[in-house]
Design an enzyme around this catalytic site. Structure first.
Site, mmCIF file in Angstrom:
data_model
loop_
_atom_site.group_PDB
_atom_site.id
_atom_site.type_symbol
_atom_site.label_atom_id
_atom_site.label_comp_id
_atom_site.label_asym_id
_atom_site.label_seq_id
_atom_site.Cartn_x
_atom_site.Cartn_y
_atom_site.Cartn_z
ATOM 1 N N ASP A 47 25.073 17.345 51.024
ATOM 2 C CA ASP A 47 25.194 16.007 50.453
ATOM 3 C C ASP A 47 26.101 16.037 49.239
ATOM 4 O O ASP A 47 25.844 16.778 48.286
ATOM 5 C CB ASP A 47 23.814 15.490 50.019
ATOM 6 C CG ASP A 47 23.914 14.077 49.479
ATOM 7 O OD1 ASP A 47 23.941 13.139 50.288
ATOM 8 O OD2 ASP A 47 24.017 13.903 48.241
ATOM 9 N N TYR B 57 30.923 13.113 42.509
ATOM 10 C CA TYR B 57 30.505 14.429 42.009
ATOM 11 C C TYR B 57 31.679 15.340 41.655
ATOM 12 O O TYR B 57 31.466 16.412 41.070
ATOM 13 C CB TYR B 57 29.588 15.144 43.024
ATOM 14 C CG TYR B 57 28.349 14.372 43.440
ATOM 15 C CD1 TYR B 57 27.907 13.262 42.722
ATOM 16 C CD2 TYR B 57 27.619 14.750 44.564
ATOM 17 C CE1 TYR B 57 26.790 12.554 43.125
ATOM 18 C CE2 TYR B 57 26.493 14.050 44.961
ATOM 19 C CZ TYR B 57 26.085 12.945 44.239
ATOM 20 O OH TYR B 57 24.975 12.244 44.642
ATOM 21 N N LYS C 223 30.193 9.832 49.856
ATOM 22 C CA LYS C 223 29.827 8.460 49.471
ATOM 23 C C LYS C 223 31.001 7.772 48.788
ATOM 24 O O LYS C 223 31.728 8.414 48.015
ATOM 25 C CB LYS C 223 28.626 8.460 48.505
ATOM 26 C CG LYS C 223 27.468 9.351 48.943
ATOM 27 C CD LYS C 223 26.270 9.264 48.005
ATOM 28 C CE LYS C 223 25.246 10.329 48.321
ATOM 29 N NZ LYS C 223 25.449 11.596 47.594
ATOM 30 N N HIS D 278 27.630 4.302 47.872
ATOM 31 C CA HIS D 278 26.855 5.074 46.891
ATOM 32 C C HIS D 278 25.891 4.194 46.098
ATOM 33 O O HIS D 278 24.734 4.557 45.866
ATOM 34 C CB HIS D 278 27.826 5.793 45.941
ATOM 35 C CG HIS D 278 27.220 6.957 45.221
ATOM 36 N ND1 HIS D 278 27.944 8.065 44.880
ATOM 37 C CD2 HIS D 278 25.971 7.189 44.765
ATOM 38 C CE1 HIS D 278 27.155 8.928 44.253
ATOM 39 N NE2 HIS D 278 25.958 8.413 44.165
HETATM 40 P P1 NAP Z 1 16.533 17.767 42.765
HETATM 41 O O1 NAP Z 1 17.050 18.355 44.023
HETATM 42 O O2 NAP Z 1 15.277 16.977 42.783
HETATM 43 O O3 NAP Z 1 16.323 18.891 41.648
HETATM 44 C C1 NAP Z 1 17.309 19.777 41.281
HETATM 45 C C2 NAP Z 1 16.795 20.586 40.091
HETATM 46 O O4 NAP Z 1 15.657 21.339 40.456
HETATM 47 C C3 NAP Z 1 17.826 21.570 39.598
HETATM 48 O O5 NAP Z 1 17.684 21.639 38.188
HETATM 49 C C4 NAP Z 1 17.383 22.893 40.207
HETATM 50 O O6 NAP Z 1 17.768 23.964 39.387
HETATM 51 C C5 NAP Z 1 15.886 22.719 40.241
HETATM 52 N N1 NAP Z 1 15.260 23.433 41.367
HETATM 53 C C6 NAP Z 1 15.713 23.523 42.628
HETATM 54 N N2 NAP Z 1 14.874 24.215 43.406
HETATM 55 C C7 NAP Z 1 13.839 24.572 42.617
HETATM 56 C C8 NAP Z 1 12.662 25.320 42.837
HETATM 57 N N3 NAP Z 1 12.389 25.826 44.036
HETATM 58 N N4 NAP Z 1 11.823 25.520 41.787
HETATM 59 C C9 NAP Z 1 12.102 25.028 40.566
HETATM 60 N N5 NAP Z 1 13.206 24.302 40.295
HETATM 61 C C10 NAP Z 1 14.082 24.077 41.313
HETATM 62 O O7 NAP Z 1 17.597 16.811 42.022
HETATM 63 P P2 NAP Z 1 19.009 16.169 42.270
HETATM 64 O O8 NAP Z 1 20.080 17.209 42.277
HETATM 65 O O9 NAP Z 1 19.117 15.089 41.239
HETATM 66 O O10 NAP Z 1 18.943 15.498 43.707
HETATM 67 C C11 NAP Z 1 19.255 16.206 44.893
HETATM 68 C C12 NAP Z 1 20.582 15.744 45.476
HETATM 69 O O11 NAP Z 1 20.511 14.372 45.862
HETATM 70 C C13 NAP Z 1 21.764 15.790 44.498
HETATM 71 O O12 NAP Z 1 22.226 17.105 44.279
HETATM 72 C C14 NAP Z 1 22.732 14.872 45.211
HETATM 73 O O13 NAP Z 1 23.349 15.549 46.296
HETATM 74 C C15 NAP Z 1 21.793 13.770 45.722
HETATM 75 N N6 NAP Z 1 21.673 12.629 44.786
HETATM 76 C C16 NAP Z 1 22.103 11.403 45.208
HETATM 77 C C17 NAP Z 1 22.028 10.302 44.349
HETATM 78 C C18 NAP Z 1 22.502 8.963 44.815
HETATM 79 O O14 NAP Z 1 22.695 8.072 43.989
HETATM 80 N N7 NAP Z 1 22.693 8.770 46.102
HETATM 81 C C19 NAP Z 1 21.503 10.446 43.061
HETATM 82 C C20 NAP Z 1 21.052 11.700 42.688
HETATM 83 C C21 NAP Z 1 21.127 12.773 43.540
HETATM 84 P P3 NAP Z 1 18.581 25.259 39.955
HETATM 85 O O15 NAP Z 1 19.880 24.782 40.487
HETATM 86 O O16 NAP Z 1 18.711 26.113 38.736
HETATM 87 O O17 NAP Z 1 17.678 25.883 40.997
#
Ligand code: NAP
Length: 311
Positions: A51, A56, A85, A118
């Site tokens: 994704d 980004y 997106k 997006h």
């Molecule tokens: P997330 O996946 O909920 O959390 C990521 C965070 O959690 C990072 O700091 C990561 O650190 C940590 N983490 C990952 N695995 C872990 C584990 N097993 N134990 C403890 N901590 C862990 O947050 P997100 O990146 O905000 O959301 C996921 C994806 O969704 C994004 O990367 C993006 O592709 C997409 N997104 C889309 C939108 C939208 O508007 N459509 C908005 C936000 C996000 P480390 O890297 O150090 O492991």
């Protein structure tokens, strides 16, 4: 890879999307080279769903990672499910395909598997991702999102995007598209923040009734290092209920948070650039929560949003 196929969902246009996706958005301070390494590791671990987004600013690196793994024989292009997106500054219908073409050039790909609007918030077109006036206020644009959607439909017709969908749309905004006269394609998915503290049960029910997949971002509670996240929220992965369920299954809270989504029929995204956690998160595919666990996790819902606003 057969296990990945088994863990896919059929979209309303007939294509399949792997239920567990690899998130790639990182705070600005993280070197872009990290995403390239992380995507290659993720492919090695077994992830096939990636994704990303124009916003980004990492599509060049992701494209390089995918090309390298294709070149070394690990995967073929058709094994990968890649989402991009269109950002708010490109929502005028005449700009939608231009934005997709820019992403594809950076990726060195001829198509994306999924292209999403997006945010349902048009912004002034131009170089600035967040165009602001002299008072520091965002400058919005006036665009009918139904016209944007017609441009998305053209991207599907041209083959540049296999499937099309939306992100950060609420029930009403989805209905506007679904009720559009002469709608050619329904959105296949709506990607929104979704985690146990904000489980989106109503939106999920509506999406299911329309054969639209709900995809969860911030499924792990995201990362407080991001500038635009609301502060002072409880840390999801430290929640006592989540932790107790994890301990009972000899799993981690992250695996339980992801598994929770998968078992409710929600596609879950998980971002990690750390090899151990990339592997750990992928193992959310291979265990089962009980109905009682699911009920306890449902009871955590309390309208806590990590993303203050899609902007
Ligand atoms: P997330 O996946 O909920 O959390 C990521 C965070 O959690 C990072 O700091 C990561 O650190 C940590 N983490 C990952 N695995 C872990 C584990 N097993 N134990 C403890 N901590 C862990 O947050 P997100 O990146 O905000 O959301 C996921 C994806 O969704 C994004 O990367 C993006 O592709 C997409 N997104 C889309 C939108 C939208 O508007 N459509 C908005 C936000 C996000 P480390 O890297 O150090 O492991």
């Amino acid at each position: 890879m057969s296990s990945v196929k088994l863990c896919s969902v059929k979209l309303n246009d007939g294509f399949f999307m792997p239920m567990l996706g690899f998130g790639t958005s990182a705070p600005n301070k993280v070197a872009k080279s990290e995403v390239e390494e992380a995507v290659m590791k993720a492919i090695d671990v077994g992830y096939r769903h990636f994704d990303s987004a124009y916003l980004y600013l990492n599509e060049e690196e992701i494209g390089r990672a995918i090309q390298k793994k294709i070149a070394d024989g690990s995967v073929k292009r058709e094994d990968i499910f890649y989402t991009s997106k269109v950002w708010g500054t490109f929502l005028r219908p005449e700009l939608v395909q231009t934005s997709l073409e820019i992403s594809l050039r950076k990726l060195q790909l001829s198509y994306v598997d999924l292209y999403l609007i997006h945010i349902p918030i048009p912004l002034k077109p131009g170089e600035e991702l967040f165009p602001k006036d002299e008072h520091g206020e965002l400058i919005f644009d006036t665009v009918d999102l139904c016209a944007t959607w017609e441009a998305m439909e053209k991207c599907k017709d041209s083959g540049l995007a296999k499937s099309i969908g939306v992100s950060n749309f609420n029930h009403k905004q989805l209905e506007r598209i679904l009720d559009k006269p002469s709608l050619k394609y329904k959105p296949v998915c709506n990607q929104v923040e979704c985690q146990p503290y904000l489980n989106q049960s109503k939106l999920l029910e509506f999406c299911k009734s329309q054969d639209i997949v709900l995809t969860a971002y911030a499924a792990l509670g995201s990362n407080s290092g991001k500038e635009w996240l609301s502060k002072n929220n409880p840390v999801l992965l430290e929640d006592p209920v989540l932790s107790a369920i994890a301990a009972r299954h000899r799993r981690t809270p992250a695996q339980v948070a992801l598994r929770y989504q998968l078992q409710r029929g929600v596609v879950a995204l998980a971002k990690s650039f750390n090899e151990e956690r990339i592997r750990e998160n992928f193992q959310a595919l291979d265990f089962q929560l009980t109905p009682e666990d699911m009920e306890s996790l449902d009871s955590l819902n309390r309208n806590i949003r990590y993303f203050v606003d899609p902007l």
